[in-house]
Enzyme design. Structure first.
Site, PDB file in Angstrom:
ATOM      1  N   ALA A 150       0.446  -1.219  -0.102  1.00 22.95           N
ATOM      2  CA  ALA A 150       0.126   0.086   0.068  1.00 22.95           C
ATOM      3  C   ALA A 150       0.862   1.521  -0.097  1.00 22.95           C
ATOM      4  O   ALA A 150       1.763   1.238   0.456  1.00 22.95           O
ATOM      5  CB  ALA A 150      -0.815   0.296   1.041  1.00 22.95           C
ATOM      6  N   GLN A 187       1.206   3.660   2.508  1.00 18.91           N
ATOM      7  CA  GLN A 187       1.878   3.940   3.772  1.00 18.91           C
ATOM      8  C   GLN A 187       2.723   2.448   3.868  1.00 18.91           C
ATOM      9  O   GLN A 187       2.803   2.047   5.191  1.00 18.91           O
ATOM     10  CB  GLN A 187       1.058   4.244   4.045  1.00 18.91           C
ATOM     11  CG  GLN A 187       0.666   5.759   4.385  1.00 18.91           C
ATOM     12  CD  GLN A 187       1.739   6.376   4.274  1.00 18.91           C
ATOM     13  OE1 GLN A 187       3.205   6.213   5.461  1.00 18.91           O
ATOM     14  NE2 GLN A 187       2.238   8.196   3.688  1.00 18.91           N
ATOM     15  N   SER A 188       3.405   1.744   2.783  1.00 21.26           N
ATOM     16  CA  SER A 188       4.338   0.681   3.035  1.00 21.26           C
ATOM     17  C   SER A 188       4.952   0.350   4.342  1.00 21.26           C
ATOM     18  O   SER A 188       5.925   1.154   3.757  1.00 21.26           O
ATOM     19  CB  SER A 188       3.792  -0.780   2.349  1.00 21.26           C
ATOM     20  OG  SER A 188       4.888  -1.177   2.599  1.00 21.26           O
ATOM     21  N   ASN A 189       4.507  -0.501   5.210  1.00 19.38           N
ATOM     22  CA  ASN A 189       6.168  -0.331   6.629  1.00 19.38           C
ATOM     23  C   ASN A 189       7.114  -1.440   5.754  1.00 19.38           C
ATOM     24  O   ASN A 189       7.778  -1.050   5.466  1.00 19.38           O
ATOM     25  CB  ASN A 189       5.820  -0.474   7.448  1.00 19.38           C
ATOM     26  CG  ASN A 189       4.770   0.130   8.638  1.00 19.38           C
ATOM     27  OD1 ASN A 189       4.725   1.015   8.514  1.00 19.38           O
ATOM     28  ND2 ASN A 189       3.579  -0.193   8.539  1.00 19.38           N
ATOM     29  N   CYS A 195       7.399  -0.889   2.563  1.00 13.46           N
ATOM     30  CA  CYS A 195       8.645  -0.990   1.166  1.00 13.46           C
ATOM     31  C   CYS A 195       9.579   0.024   2.318  1.00 13.46           C
ATOM     32  O   CYS A 195      10.447   0.080   1.237  1.00 13.46           O
ATOM     33  CB  CYS A 195       7.645  -0.472   0.925  1.00 13.46           C
ATOM     34  SG  CYS A 195       6.103  -1.036  -0.375  1.00 13.46           S
TER      35      CYS A 195
END
Ligand SMILES: *Cc1c(COP(=O)(O)O)cnc(C)c1O
Length: 336
Positions: free
Chosen positions: A73, A75-77, A79
């Protein structure tokens, strides 16, 4: 089972602390509540993807990769942590975002995790909701390969058997901490999404016959779907570590009552849980995962779900770097 047989890089700050939460324990009226601080794994501010990446990036290195591709997503952590370790290892990093929420505000799209992804020098690309993200990654990998690059593709959340080894390791680490401090862990509770965390944990706890049950609090899929996905990955992970069949289907338990409107949309109970952890224990949770996991944890403790059990551990999987991306969800629009 010996994890040392698998290629692994060592960059997480381990072991993460296993700490009591005395104020929350008192507020909720017991049992004894503890927290496993995987928000303190170090890389990019920490989080659960770091443990998975120790194994995944070692595999990438062995395959001669010079470029990492992954997805999540906006706001992917996952990533963010991937971008950080790729930068450190001198690899290019391509992050493919699926616009799962449709949120248009500047904070969601450019602040929080996204700000950090850009600081780490990753290339970002956005795709509409419900894009086949695995296909999008495969297409990009083929294009980069044709240009002479050597891409390594990490699935969303780093959740495959290699990534899940990171949480087999976490289970062993918690057992060691418990054994060396005379603590008997009666239950572990955490937020479950792409399933690698829970699959690795149950594999580690089952393959050691520890008898520690795990409850995953879902952030996206309904219970049956989530449990089936976790179990499928746990079976593969158990086979990979040489303990095939170690995990039984009934040892995979998820509660998906705290998802609210859907993935990436904090519910009222999510915001309340974030405030409670911050104000009682000084601990930052996040609006997508741990806020929902903690909402379930709090409500189940209050409802007596753990009656007769003494020590309940909430596994903090990180994510606070996303808070700034969700500024609007908190409604703090003035100092009043
Ligand atoms: C990814 C993530 C989770 C979920 O872990 P999975 O292994 O994807 O199930 C939980 N909390 C945070 C903060 C995460 O970033």
């Amino acid at each position: 089972m010996q994890l040392s047989g698998f290629p692994r890089l060592s960059f997480a700050h381990l072991p993460t602390p296993l700490e009591p939460m005395p104020n929350l324990t008192e507020l909720l009226g017991g049992p004894n509540l503890l927290i496993k601080r995987d928000d303190c794994t170090g890389l990019a501010g920490g989080g659960n993807k770091t443990r998975k990446l120790e194994f995944l990036m070692a595999d990438a290195g062995q395959q001669g990769a010079d470029t990492i591709i992954t997805q999540g997503a906006t706001q992917s952590n996952h990533c963010r942590q991937t971008a950080a370790i790729a930068a450190k290892l001198g690899m290019d990093c391509h992050l493919l975002f699926e616009d799962r929420t449709g949120m248009q505000d500047v904070d969601y799209n450019l602040n929080g995790n996204v700000l950090l992804d850009q600081l780490y020098g990753a290339s970002l690309q956005k795709f509409p909701a419900d894009t086949d993200m695995d296909q999008a990654m495969a297409d990009l990998a083929a294009r980069l390969q044709a240009e002479g690059r050597r891409p390594y593709t990490i699935p969303g959340g780093g959740s495959n058997p290699v990534g899940a080894l990171g949480y087999v390791n976490c289970a062993l680490e918690m057992l060691h901490q418990a054994n060396s401090t005379g603590l008997k862990i009666d239950h572990v509770v955490h937020a479950t999404g792409s399933t690698g965390t829970q699959a690795g944990l149950v594999t580690g706890f089952c393959a050691t016959n520890s008898g520690v049950p795990v409850l995953g609090v879902g952030v996206r899929a309904p219970q049956e779907v989530q449990e089936a996905k976790v179990f499928a990955l746990a079976e593969k992970t158990a086979a990979l570590v040489g303990a095939p069949g170690a995990v039984k289907r009934d040892q995979v338990v998820a509660n998906c009552e705290y998802v609210g409107e859907g993935y990436g949309f904090p519910a009222e109970s999510t915001i309340d849980a974030i405030k409670l952890f911050a104000r009682a224990e000084g601990i930052l949770l996040d609006p997508v995962y741990t806020g929902k996991g903690a909402a379930g944890f709090i409500e189940l403790v209050q409802a007596g779900h753990f009656a007769g059990q003494d020590n309940i551990v909430f596994l903090h999987t990180g994510g606070a770097q996303g808070l700034a991306g969700y500024r609007e969800a908190f409604g703090f629009n003035s100092y009043d």
